[in-house]
Design an enzyme around this catalytic site. Sequence first.
Site, short mmCIF file in Angstrom:
data_model
loop_
_atom_site.label_atom_id
_atom_site.label_comp_id
_atom_site.label_asym_id
_atom_site.label_seq_id
_atom_site.Cartn_x
_atom_site.Cartn_y
_atom_site.Cartn_z
N GLU B 29 31.00 0.97 16.17
CA GLU B 29 29.71 0.74 15.52
C GLU B 29 29.93 0.35 14.05
OE1 GLU B 29 28.04 4.57 16.25
OE2 GLU B 29 28.16 4.27 18.42
N SER B 59 26.79 3.18 21.37
CA SER B 59 27.02 3.97 22.56
C SER B 59 28.47 4.41 22.62
CB SER B 59 26.68 3.12 23.80
OG SER B 59 27.26 3.66 24.96
N GLU B 60 28.71 5.66 22.32
CA GLU B 60 30.10 6.15 22.30
C GLU B 60 30.71 6.10 23.68
OE1 GLU B 60 27.54 7.63 20.73
OE2 GLU B 60 28.16 7.20 18.67
N GLN B 82 32.26 6.60 14.86
CA GLN B 82 31.87 6.61 13.45
C GLN B 82 32.04 7.96 12.76
OE1 GLN B 82 27.68 5.38 12.26
NE2 GLN B 82 28.90 3.53 11.96
N ASP B 85 31.69 13.96 15.09
CA ASP B 85 30.53 14.70 15.62
C ASP B 85 29.81 13.92 16.72
OD1 ASP B 85 29.99 16.72 12.96
OD2 ASP B 85 31.02 14.83 12.62
N PHE B 88 30.91 13.21 21.48
CA PHE B 88 30.71 13.96 22.72
C PHE B 88 30.12 13.17 23.88
CE2 PHE B 88 31.29 17.06 19.36
CZ PHE B 88 32.48 17.60 19.83
N HIS B 129 27.89 15.77 10.59
CA HIS B 129 28.81 14.81 9.96
C HIS B 129 29.99 15.56 9.35
CE1 HIS B 129 24.96 12.60 10.05
NE2 HIS B 129 25.68 11.49 10.07
#
Lengths: 372, 324
Positions: B29, B59-60, B82, B85, B88, B129
């Site tokens: 991202e 979208s991780e 990014q 945190d 997941f 973060h």
Amino acid sequence: MEATEAMTVIGADGGSNGYDPGLSKEELLYCYRTMLLVRAFDDTCMKLQRSGRIGFSIPNLGVEGMQVGAATALRKDDWIFPCYRNFGMALYHGVKPVEMMHNMYGNAQDSARGRQMPVHFSFVDPIHWVSISSPIGTHIPQAVGAARAFQVRGEDRVALTTFGDGGTSSLGFHSGLNFAGVWKAPVVFLCQNNGYAISCSSEKQTASESYAIKGKAYGVPGVKVDGNDLLAVRRAVCEAVDKARAGDGPTLIEAETFRMGGHSTSDDPTRYVPKELVEKWAAKDPVDRFERYLGKRGIWKQGDRERIYGECMQEVADAAKVAQSTDAPGLETIFSDVYAELPEHLRRQGRAAFDLAARRGDAAAGGGAFPL
Amino acid sequence: MANLTLVQAVNDGLATVMRDDPSVIVFGEDVGPKGGVFLATENLTKEFGEQRCFDTPLSEDGIIGTAIGMAMNGLRPVAEIQFQDFIFPAFDQIVSEAAKLRYRSGGQYTAPMVIRTPYGGGIRGGLYHSQSGEAYFCHTPGLKVVIPSTPHDAKGLLIAAIQDPDPVLFMEPKALYRSVKGEVPEGLYTVDLSTLRTVQAGDDVTVFCYGAMVPVAMKAAAKAAEQGIGVHVVDLRTLLPLDEEGVLEAAKRTGRVVVVHEAPRFCGYGSEISALIAENVIEYMEAPVKRVTGFDTPFPNTLEHHYMPDERRVLDAIEQVHSF
């Protein structure tokens, strides 16, 4: 092409709508034989499971037509990212039943060295059949990534990924279609809508009017096809593959079919599938339908099914015999292939396991039955 | 040699390896023209084009899922998450897929890829973060977990991770991105994974630390030196697979051990170091192992300086194990 009605080629009586599949007589018979080979494999595995020789199997009764029809659209240098109820595609491309049986037995010849449950096949030859994972939908974005690699290298190869109706609810379905749409990746999404995700029927899975239409919002054209019609599936997948090869992006295909058996050998579908539904779909059996088509083309005659099925049963029985007499994987295979090189801590753990076995004997295998 | 910050060293490492190997591609991202929110990928799109350094949808799961597919099909993806945190949604892809692919296919399919992600507190980032999630990933056979603490190591370890045949989670201490500077060799070089770095030698107390806790431990060690306590500071830098022998040697050297990490204590990485020492070299120990860690709470915003181990807390622990 976007349709709410499922596209069909072969009618109930075996007549065709005029679509020319572009397959020779031998190729058509090979399709027919492959469906019967899937049945022979399933029937054999059911017996092996019931007699306690193998722990688990996934039956394909009713969905063989969409598997073989889709497989005909691929070249050997394309990649398949499969779900577990799809191994007819591997057989079509020349994976030998004995290689699959090694996995069913989890023996030393299994490509996964017995680390996975049965039906979680992995092959790189004669076609890339990417190692199956049990979590649902995780392989969908992976297929898009592999397709992106083809695209980056300027190759005209495609990745095809299959998943069930339940798989469309997964995170991977969403991210996979979204990325593929943005990248115009050369990938084909093939949804085997077989009515049930284990025991959950479609109305519990989605409020969408179809699965095919889900592609629209991702900019991925959706196509609905009669999944019990081998040639209709071939047609839809060929069109999607050609489009992907030409650089025109992905397609989502929903193949409407029905899982005539349980989710697996451990499942009893009579607990949740209405009898009338099974009867309705039995009349649409993909093998019967293709047989009628072959008959009309003068390629099939009475007695062919029994003869070919018998040959397939023999081939599978021979495969099972070989797999059964192959040794279990060695204890060292617990520790190998975790990393490219064996790290020191695993070397120590492996040594300790061997040492314990030498001092106190081997661990006793459990006899537990898998519940799903 | 150039004098670079840690984030500049990451950037230099990426550019260097991309020049060397055309199969390396970088994405995530905002990593494209913007160069990433921390500028770790600055100018890469400009130098290598949109095909090799590009933005992805937010979208991780998609970033890591597609990276795995690219990795198994001949590319060397370096995917950025990014902030750690936000990793997941991709946990399933990392833990169930990338880490297990080689094992479950008998080596037919592998995922040589790197996931870069900034972790840790110190930027007033609050709950989402600031976290240090290394323990979740160190519990995952098949994955490698690397955390640099200097610009030199950041570049050398990153290149080693990208060239490694297995998936590597490369966690970058964001608190150090611009607060540390150091000499970084030009061109391609690697720092071997699974090796420790002795930051300073000492004979009285051993402190194990990594990432942003290394400078904290060094400050505490300087204070301890004023009292005549010689602290042996070890930067673990690869948490998985760990150089266990190196850890045991460093523990035996002083017989008094402090482990420092930002992450919560319970089942944290310090638990493993502590158990390793207890199982193997307890006869050399002069004092119980002491852990200095984040609290077993979510990460607070306003009071983050109380949550994160600092010089006071580490010095306190050093004194306690020294006088035990």
